[in-house]
Design a protein around this motif. Sequence first.
Motif, mmCIF file in Angstrom:
data_model
loop_
_atom_site.group_PDB
_atom_site.id
_atom_site.type_symbol
_atom_site.label_atom_id
_atom_site.label_comp_id
_atom_site.label_asym_id
_atom_site.label_seq_id
_atom_site.Cartn_x
_atom_site.Cartn_y
_atom_site.Cartn_z
ATOM 1 N N SER A 3 0.939 -1.062 -0.024
ATOM 2 C CA SER A 3 -0.108 -0.016 -0.146
ATOM 3 C C SER A 3 0.734 1.263 0.011
ATOM 4 N N PRO A 4 0.572 2.221 -0.815
ATOM 5 C CA PRO A 4 1.349 3.399 -0.839
ATOM 6 C C PRO A 4 0.907 4.207 0.372
ATOM 7 N N GLN A 5 -0.168 4.099 1.060
ATOM 8 C CA GLN A 5 -0.545 4.608 2.277
ATOM 9 C C GLN A 5 0.177 4.310 3.482
ATOM 10 N N LYS A 6 1.096 3.078 3.474
ATOM 11 C CA LYS A 6 1.455 2.512 4.640
ATOM 12 C C LYS A 6 2.260 3.492 5.456
ATOM 13 N N ASP A 7 3.224 4.281 4.818
ATOM 14 C CA ASP A 7 4.016 5.218 5.620
ATOM 15 C C ASP A 7 3.210 6.310 6.233
ATOM 16 N N LYS A 8 2.109 6.527 5.768
ATOM 17 C CA LYS A 8 1.170 7.630 6.363
ATOM 18 C C LYS A 8 0.895 7.135 7.848
ATOM 19 N N LEU A 9 0.786 5.925 7.980
ATOM 20 C CA LEU A 9 0.271 5.401 9.212
ATOM 21 C C LEU A 9 1.327 4.359 9.843
ATOM 22 N N GLY A 10 2.669 4.624 9.489
ATOM 23 C CA GLY A 10 3.629 3.577 9.711
ATOM 24 C C GLY A 10 3.978 4.061 11.334
ATOM 25 N N MET A 11 3.616 4.901 11.922
ATOM 26 C CA MET A 11 3.841 5.003 13.377
ATOM 27 C C MET A 11 2.993 4.217 14.249
ATOM 28 N N ILE A 12 1.948 3.425 13.606
ATOM 29 C CA ILE A 12 1.272 2.416 14.549
ATOM 30 C C ILE A 12 1.985 1.188 14.327
ATOM 31 N N SER A 13 2.299 0.647 15.547
ATOM 32 C CA SER A 13 3.365 -0.479 15.518
ATOM 33 C C SER A 13 2.382 -1.703 16.065
ATOM 34 N N GLU A 14 1.462 -1.517 16.796
ATOM 35 C CA GLU A 14 0.329 -2.675 16.984
ATOM 36 C C GLU A 14 -0.887 -2.302 17.259
ATOM 37 N N ILE A 15 -1.830 -3.102 16.827
ATOM 38 C CA ILE A 15 -3.179 -2.863 17.345
ATOM 39 C C ILE A 15 -3.868 -4.097 18.039
ATOM 40 N N ILE A 16 -4.370 -3.933 19.147
ATOM 41 C CA ILE A 16 -4.720 -4.824 20.182
ATOM 42 C C ILE A 16 -6.266 -4.947 20.342
ATOM 43 N N VAL A 17 -6.499 -5.833 20.215
ATOM 44 C CA VAL A 17 -8.250 -6.350 20.444
ATOM 45 C C VAL A 17 -8.386 -6.567 21.835
ATOM 46 N N GLU A 18 -8.981 -5.656 22.515
ATOM 47 C CA GLU A 18 -9.395 -6.060 24.044
ATOM 48 C C GLU A 18 -10.503 -6.984 24.092
ATOM 49 N N ASP A 19 -11.802 -6.334 23.342
ATOM 50 C CA ASP A 19 -12.891 -7.231 23.336
ATOM 51 C C ASP A 19 -13.823 -6.831 21.904
ATOM 52 N N ASP A 20 -14.782 -6.990 21.734
ATOM 53 C CA ASP A 20 -15.381 -6.663 20.442
ATOM 54 C C ASP A 20 -15.667 -5.228 20.207
ATOM 55 N N THR A 21 -15.758 -4.583 21.217
ATOM 56 C CA THR A 21 -15.809 -3.272 21.259
ATOM 57 C C THR A 21 -14.675 -2.176 21.593
ATOM 58 N N HIS A 22 -13.723 -2.776 21.845
ATOM 59 C CA HIS A 22 -12.586 -2.012 22.536
ATOM 60 C C HIS A 22 -11.139 -2.431 21.736
ATOM 61 N N VAL A 23 -10.713 -1.339 21.292
ATOM 62 C CA VAL A 23 -9.389 -1.676 20.556
ATOM 63 C C VAL A 23 -8.326 -0.523 20.906
ATOM 64 N N THR A 24 -7.043 -1.083 21.038
ATOM 65 C CA THR A 24 -5.861 -0.105 21.254
ATOM 66 C C THR A 24 -4.908 -0.156 20.439
ATOM 67 N N PHE A 25 -4.603 1.174 20.044
ATOM 68 C CA PHE A 25 -3.636 1.502 18.980
ATOM 69 C C PHE A 25 -2.086 2.060 19.853
ATOM 70 N N LYS A 26 -1.144 0.944 19.670
ATOM 71 C CA LYS A 26 0.148 0.965 20.209
ATOM 72 C C LYS A 26 0.926 1.867 19.276
ATOM 73 N N LEU A 27 1.648 3.081 19.373
ATOM 74 C CA LEU A 27 2.540 3.713 18.464
ATOM 75 C C LEU A 27 3.979 3.552 18.768
ATOM 76 N N SER A 28 4.983 3.434 17.761
ATOM 77 C CA SER A 28 6.277 3.335 18.026
ATOM 78 C C SER A 28 7.047 4.790 18.342
ATOM 79 N N GLU A 29 6.262 5.761 17.975
ATOM 80 C CA GLU A 29 6.599 7.142 18.479
ATOM 81 C C GLU A 29 5.324 8.050 18.522
#
Length: 523
Positions: free
Chosen positions: A141-167
């Motif tokens: 995807s040519p969009q990858k680096d626009k959101l490249g600071m997202i290092s991990e997405i963690i599913v807590e449950d069906d309605t809760h999600v956590t975005f972890k950034l590298s910076e």
Amino acid sequence: MRKLKWLSKIAFVAIMVFMLQACSTGSGNKDESGNKGNTSEGKEGGNLVVVRLSDATGLDPHFITDIPSANIVYEKVYETLVTFDKERNIKPLLANEWEQVDDLTWKFTLQEGIKYHDGSPFNADAVKTSFDRLLDPKTGSPQKDKLGMISEIIVEDDTHVTFKLSEPYAPLLSILASNEGSILSPKAIKEAPDTLATKPVGTGPFVFDSWKSGQQITLKRNEEYWGEKVKIDSVEFKVVPEDATRLAMIESGEAHISDQVPVTEIDRINGSDKLNLFRTDGLAVEYVGFNTSNAPLDNIKLRKAISYAIEREAIIEGVYNDVGTLANVAMSPKVFGYTKDVQPYPYDVNKAKELLKEAGYDKGLKIKLLTNDRKERINVAEVIQSQLKGIGVEVEIQVMEYGAYIDAISKGTHQMFLGGWGNATGDGDYNQFNLFHSASVGAPGNHFYYKNSKVDKIIEEARAESDASKRQELYKESMELEKEDAVYVPIRNYEHLAVYNNEVDNFWLDASNYLMLQDVTLK
């Protein structure tokens, strides 16, 4: 916990201050509905016809790099976790609540009971699947680096999600609210990812119906939409290359809206009792770009010579009829990070000839100038051709259909080109990273093929800086270096125009030039 804590972040407060509040400037004597001499109220139903210069290049948000294509699906077929209101403030959409736990952690609470158009459920897994696909290097995807600071997405449950950034990334919410943040169907991603370019599947108020390549794209109202349903039954985006034909179709009622209005037709629109003009200052900029990696434009003195030889004021007045304003950098004054302190090379023919001689081209040379087939762009190319002839540079104008033009500048087969960059977030990172960072060379947006490690470092520092004033200074520094390297010649800050007839109510363009159809009715 800090619910909606992002509002307290200085960087985001600054974004709110600097972002454009989209507004309509009417023409003629209009009543409060915005239409001349027509006070009847719109009703539910009907087919809205939008006529456009060119077809979309694709409908997969992970691969779309131009706003005309994104305009088909953004907040229509696809939706985002958060979105912008009319004043460009962030508001909930697929996420109804969020909190910033620390500089690297963002938690989102999702709406419940939403289904994709293919019947699959929207939940935290869907969010993770969509972003994982975008960020996977194998996706390409040519969009990858626009959101490249997202290092991990963690599913807590069906309605809760956590975005972890590298910076730290100050404008995270604004990029999540843009087309790049669209949440695609996990079922479609797993079962038929290659079809998403032609058959988008989202959660939005419109469902994709059909695409006749080169002719039209049709969307239908989503009768099962989780939010407030749109009023119209369907919308057709028809390809009509001729400017006069598009206008005639709207005036006759065969079509309703066009968001690509030639400035030469403004007087005609203002003089018609059937046509209405919508105007709003935009977040986009227009420029003459150089392919800095290929000869002869890898020669900085040649680039500077050409820069001195272009009389930008004549283009604004003569071609654009003073629609928009003279740009000084590749960032609109309405975008956070803009500075008036960096000024382009002034018009100076003698200086241009001097630099041309120093570059070794005092006996002249030939250069190709690429543009898409929009009328104003062709006119600009012709003016530049005439201006550069005055210093001994012969310009061959290459005109391409929009899709072919995008393909050419994405592959680097051009020399000099007329370009525009539409900012989708209102934040300077969207301009600086996408246009000038070496990671964005090619399709992501750096069609200058410009690489400067110092500029890269500054842009990266600005992305991670939460202090608004420091970010401003960093962008000023990067723009000064880009000027010194003569990467481009700034031409115009956009003013977006749309024409619509008296059958249309509650239509508007946002500052990124997206068609906002949620409340549109037809009389």
